[in-house]
Structure formats: C-alpha cells, structure tokens
Design a protein around this motif. Structure first.
Motif, PDB file in Angstrom:
ATOM      1  N   ARG A  58      53.619  31.269  11.465  1.00 55.72           N
ATOM      2  CA  ARG A  58      53.294  31.857  10.149  1.00 55.72           C
ATOM      3  C   ARG A  58      51.810  32.156  10.055  1.00 55.72           C
ATOM      4  O   ARG A  58      51.393  33.173   9.499  1.00 55.72           O
ATOM      5  CB  ARG A  58      53.716  30.899   9.026  1.00 55.72           C
ATOM      6  N   THR A  71      61.199  41.686   5.254  1.00 57.90           N
ATOM      7  CA  THR A  71      61.645  41.361   6.611  1.00 57.90           C
ATOM      8  C   THR A  71      62.344  40.002   6.649  1.00 57.90           C
ATOM      9  O   THR A  71      62.305  39.251   5.676  1.00 57.90           O
ATOM     10  CB  THR A  71      60.448  41.276   7.594  1.00 57.90           C
ATOM     11  N   THR A  72      62.908  39.699   7.813  1.00 60.33           N
ATOM     12  CA  THR A  72      63.431  38.355   8.056  1.00 60.33           C
ATOM     13  C   THR A  72      62.234  37.405   8.171  1.00 60.33           C
ATOM     14  O   THR A  72      61.079  37.849   8.197  1.00 60.33           O
ATOM     15  CB  THR A  72      64.217  38.289   9.376  1.00 60.33           C
ATOM     16  N   SER A  73      62.530  36.123   8.294  1.00 58.39           N
ATOM     17  CA  SER A  73      61.446  35.128   8.397  1.00 58.39           C
ATOM     18  C   SER A  73      61.125  34.781   9.844  1.00 58.39           C
ATOM     19  O   SER A  73      60.429  33.796  10.095  1.00 58.39           O
ATOM     20  CB  SER A  73      61.841  33.862   7.656  1.00 58.39           C
ATOM     21  N   HIS A 124      59.011  34.786  12.263  1.00 58.06           N
ATOM     22  CA  HIS A 124      57.597  35.113  12.405  1.00 58.06           C
ATOM     23  C   HIS A 124      57.250  35.547  13.822  1.00 58.06           C
ATOM     24  O   HIS A 124      57.774  35.008  14.785  1.00 58.06           O
ATOM     25  CB  HIS A 124      56.735  33.929  11.965  1.00 58.06           C
ATOM     26  N   ALA A 162      59.665  39.535  13.462  1.00 58.26           N
ATOM     27  CA  ALA A 162      60.528  39.738  12.293  1.00 58.26           C
ATOM     28  C   ALA A 162      61.207  41.104  12.351  1.00 58.26           C
ATOM     29  O   ALA A 162      60.720  42.028  13.001  1.00 58.26           O
ATOM     30  CB  ALA A 162      59.686  39.625  11.023  1.00 58.26           C
ATOM     31  N   SER A 185      58.239  38.076   4.136  1.00 61.27           N
ATOM     32  CA  SER A 185      59.536  37.391   4.193  1.00 61.27           C
ATOM     33  C   SER A 185      59.993  37.052   2.786  1.00 61.27           C
ATOM     34  O   SER A 185      59.219  37.146   1.831  1.00 61.27           O
ATOM     35  CB  SER A 185      59.404  36.105   5.010  1.00 61.27           C
ATOM     36  N   THR A 197      54.670  38.579   7.583  1.00 67.20           N
ATOM     37  CA  THR A 197      55.332  38.545   8.890  1.00 67.20           C
ATOM     38  C   THR A 197      54.803  39.698   9.750  1.00 67.20           C
ATOM     39  O   THR A 197      54.230  40.648   9.218  1.00 67.20           O
ATOM     40  CB  THR A 197      56.852  38.734   8.736  1.00 67.20           C
TER      41      THR A 197
END
Ligand code: ADP
Ligand code: ASP
Ligand code: MG
Length: 411
Positions: free
Chosen positions: A64, A104-106, A108, A111, A141, A147
């Motif tokens: 992250r 976005t998705t998480s 990292h 993503a 995210s 991300t």
C-alpha cells in the motif's frame, strides 16, 4: 464531439520540451474537433527511481505504501501537461486517479480497474473543457487507498478510458514508431508491422514485449477498442504506427509473428520434496499469497517418493519467494532438502497464430538454439507460443538467431 484517447509514455514526457511537443500533438487533434482525454506516464526513469527508494527502505515492503510512493510520478506530468495546454489557450485540467475516480481492486501494485465513472469528466467537456489529462497507472481501492496497475500500467489506463468513454480510437504514443517483429533495440532487422492481431499482441506482451501492458491488450480486445501504437517524435499522420486488430483483418500468415523476451527472470528449484498429493498446492499456495508471479513450472520424475520442483519468477520477487517457502517449511507444510536459486536466466519466446496450422515450429526453434550453442533450461508451449528459459548472457543472441531463422525481417 467525438472523443479520442492519447497516451504519452515516459520518454514522450521526459522533460518540459517533450511535454510541449506532446501538447502540440494534442492541440492538433483538438483542432480536428476531438474532445481529448490524455493519459500520461511519469517522466522516464522516475518510477524506477521511486521503486529503488522503496526497496532500499523496506525490502519486503507494504504494497500500500509502495503504491503511495510510485504513483506520484504521474501526478507531476498530468499537472504540467495541463499547464502547457492552458498556455496554448486550450481549456484543460488534470485529474489524479482518485478524483475521477478510477475504481480498482485492492491488489496493490497490480490492481485491476473495476469501474471508471464518466460523469465527472463528461460534465467538464460539456462546459467547454477540451482536454482532460488523467494521471495514468493509478486508481483508488474501495478502502480508499491509492493503488497502481503494475509496471507499464498507463497503457491500461488509456484503453480503459477509451472503453469507458466510447472513444473513436486509443493512440499510444511511445519512443518507437510502432510494434515490431521483436524489440528493435535487440536487432536492427526487426520489422515494423502495420497490423497485429489482439491474440498475438496479447501473447507478446505477456511474454515480455513491454511496448504494451498485457492487460491493456486484453481490455482492448474485450471492449473492441481501436488501439494504435505510434511515435510521439514523428509528424502527425493518420496511417502512422501499428494497429492492433482482429485476426480476420490481417493478410500476413506466417507461422511466427514475433519474438519476445523477458530479461530478468529467476529459476528456483526445491530439491527433494515429498512427491505426494497436495505438494504443488502446498508450494504454490504460499507463493501466490506472497504475491509471487510464478510462470513456468516443471516437476521432475520422482525417485523413492521424492522429487524436484522447479519454477520461474521475476528476479525481483526472489526474496519474497524464498521467505514464503522458508515459512512454509518452518510450519511443516512442506519439507525440502535445498532451495537452489539461479538469478541469471531470461525467457525467450516465439509467438504466432500461424503455429496452429504449421507443424515443426518448436523443433525449428530448438534446432536454432542448438546451432548457437544455447542450452535450454525449461520449455513451455501453448497453442500459439513456445517459450524457453536460457542463460541471460545468451538472450540477445537467441532473439537475433530466432528472428533470422523464422525470416521475420521479410514480408
Ligand atoms: P513507454 O514509456 O512509452 O510506455 P515502453 O518503454 O514501456 O514505453 O515501451 C516501448 C519500448 O518497448 C520500446 O522502446 C522497445 O524497446 C520495447 N519493445 C519491446 N518489444 C517491442 C516490439 N515488439 N515492438 C516495439 N517495441 C518493443
Ligand atoms: N510510470 C509507470 C511505469 O513506469 C507506468 C507507465 O509508465 O505506464 O511503470
Ligand atoms: Mg510502457
């Protein structure tokens, strides 16, 4: 007004002069009547520099925070591009990913884009703005953290915006004038292609041809985005560059369309693991959880109930792989005699949809490498590609020899 997406890679925005040159390019399209969405990369070298800082500070970093740091290069170029266009009296403003927001998705550092709401930017176009500049490579995210989309991710930002806004075309401006039969930096015999199929470009990209990020090709294929790769250093022309398109639109039908390479690979071998049901899951599960992108896998024949397991992964993930495997051994989910790492390998691949109908392509590849005295360590194949892992020091030689052997310099 029709919308056009124009993406400028790192070398195309490497300094203020280059940004000014790119801005002129944008002005040319604005004058033609397009509303333009510009996606920018960081200035060339900046992302690498920041990745270096992160690694130096924390080798097994929190992804992250990696994203918080490495996404920042794009913010600079987005703002500068907006300022340059404003100086040219073109109404323009910049957006960072979270402002759009690019959802976005998480995952990292790799993503995936889930959604790009268009209302925000469309409203500004409605008010007379002509150019929206968006920082590529980054998003946000659902936890509200910044991300990034993986290296080369601005290509994917560009295609995703083209899909979301129904753009007429997505132009990827880079430092070469199109997609070649192989990286033109490896052999001067590389030939520029007018067109390449989505399928072939997808394979070439996933096998290391970094001219387009793999995910960008996937998205273009899925959402039927007209995707063009061209140079930001040449005069504007409607026929410049290479078009990525459907297979049916291509006349050329060679067995092999291109050669790709991935320089920084590592080969890891677990010596003497128990050959029992579940052993692959016990090895590759923890590697996946640690974020290691395992590529090729070979399991040896077993002797006395034990076997060797070999896999490849990017060389910068070796540390993560080692610590995941050591942790798995420490909690007894696997046991092995030794973990041997070879950080000096590269992957070379040949790609072509023609392979489906041509026999003997793999055999010709192996014979070519044999004639050059190159030893093959691991082989994988699919319907339209053959990949080999070899010593890195032979990589250029292998690419050149294969390019010659399959007559890729000739139409
Ligand atoms: P940008 O910074 O514009 O995104 P990249 O460095 O990511 O540019 O991608 C462009 C580079 O891709 C070229 O300079 C070239 O060295 C490399 N490349 C690798 N394979 C190919 C290929 N088949 N055709 C064209 N370029 C390729
Ligand atoms: N700046 C990022 C990178 O170097 C994203 C990109 O350029 O596409 O990977
Ligand atoms: Mg790139």
């Amino acid at each position: 007004m029709p919308t056009l997406v124009m993406k400028f890679g790192g070398t195309s925005v490497a300094n203020l002069d280059r940004i000014a040159r790119a801005a002129k390019r944008v002005a040319y399209e604005v004058a033609k009547g397009y509303d333009v969405i510009v996606i920018v990369s960081a200035m060339s070298g900046k992302t690498n520099e920041m990745v270096g800082w992160v690694n130096e500070t924390s080798p097994l970093y929190d992804a992250r925070e990696y994203d918080a740091v490495v996404s920042s290069g794009e913010n600079v170029t987005a703002g500068l591009m907006a300022l340059r266009l404003q100086e040219m009296d073109i109404p323009a403003r910049s957006w960072q990913g979270w402002q759009v927001p690019v959802k976005t998705t998480s995952a990292h550092s790799s993503a995936r884009i889930k959604e790009i709401p268009t209302d925000n930017i469309s409203a500004k176009f409605g008010e007379g703005m002509r150019v929206a500049i968006v920082a590529g490579f980054q998003g946000v995210s659902s936890e509200g953290r910044i991300t990034t989309l993986g290296r080369g991710g601005s290509d994917t930002t560009a295609v995703a915006f083209a899909a979301a806004f129904g753009a007429e075309r997505c132009d990827i401006y880079t430092d070469v004038d199109g997609i070649y039969t192989t990286d033109p930096r490896i052999t001067s015999k590389a030939r520029k292609l007018d067109k390449i199929s989505f399928e072939e470009m997808l394979e070439l990209a996933s096998l290391g041809a970094k001219v387009l990020q793999t995910r960008s090709v996937e998205l273009a294929m899925r959402f039927k985005v007209k995707l063009r790769v061209l140079s930001s250093f040449e005069e504007p022309s409607d026929t410049a560059g290479t078009l990525v398109c459907d297979e049916e639109e291509i006349m050329e039908s060679k067995a092999v369309a291109g050669v790709a390479y991935s320089r920084d690979e590592a080969k890891m071998t677990l010596i003497s693991v128990a050959d029992r049901p579940g052993i692959a899951a016990a090895i590759f599960g923890p590697l996946a959880e640690a974020g290691v992108n395992v590529d090729m896998i070979v399991q040896n024949i077993s002797e006395d109930g034990r076997t060797d397991m070999t896999f490849s992964c990017p060389v910068d993930q070796v540390l993560r792989a080692q610590s995941a495997l050591q942790a798995a051994a420490a909690n007894d989910s696997i046991n092995y005699h030794e973990l041997v790492t070879d950080e000096g390998v590269a992957k070379v691949s040949i790609v072509g949809i023609g392979m489906r109908s041509h026999a003997g392509v793999a055999a010709k590849m192996f014979a070519t490498l044999r004639d050059e005295g190159v030893n093959i360590k691991v082989i994988t194949t699919s319907e339209i590609k053959v990949s080999v892992l070899i010593d890195r020091k032979y990589m250029e030689l292998a690419v050149q020899a294969l390019h010659d052997a399959f007559d890729l310099d000739k139409t």
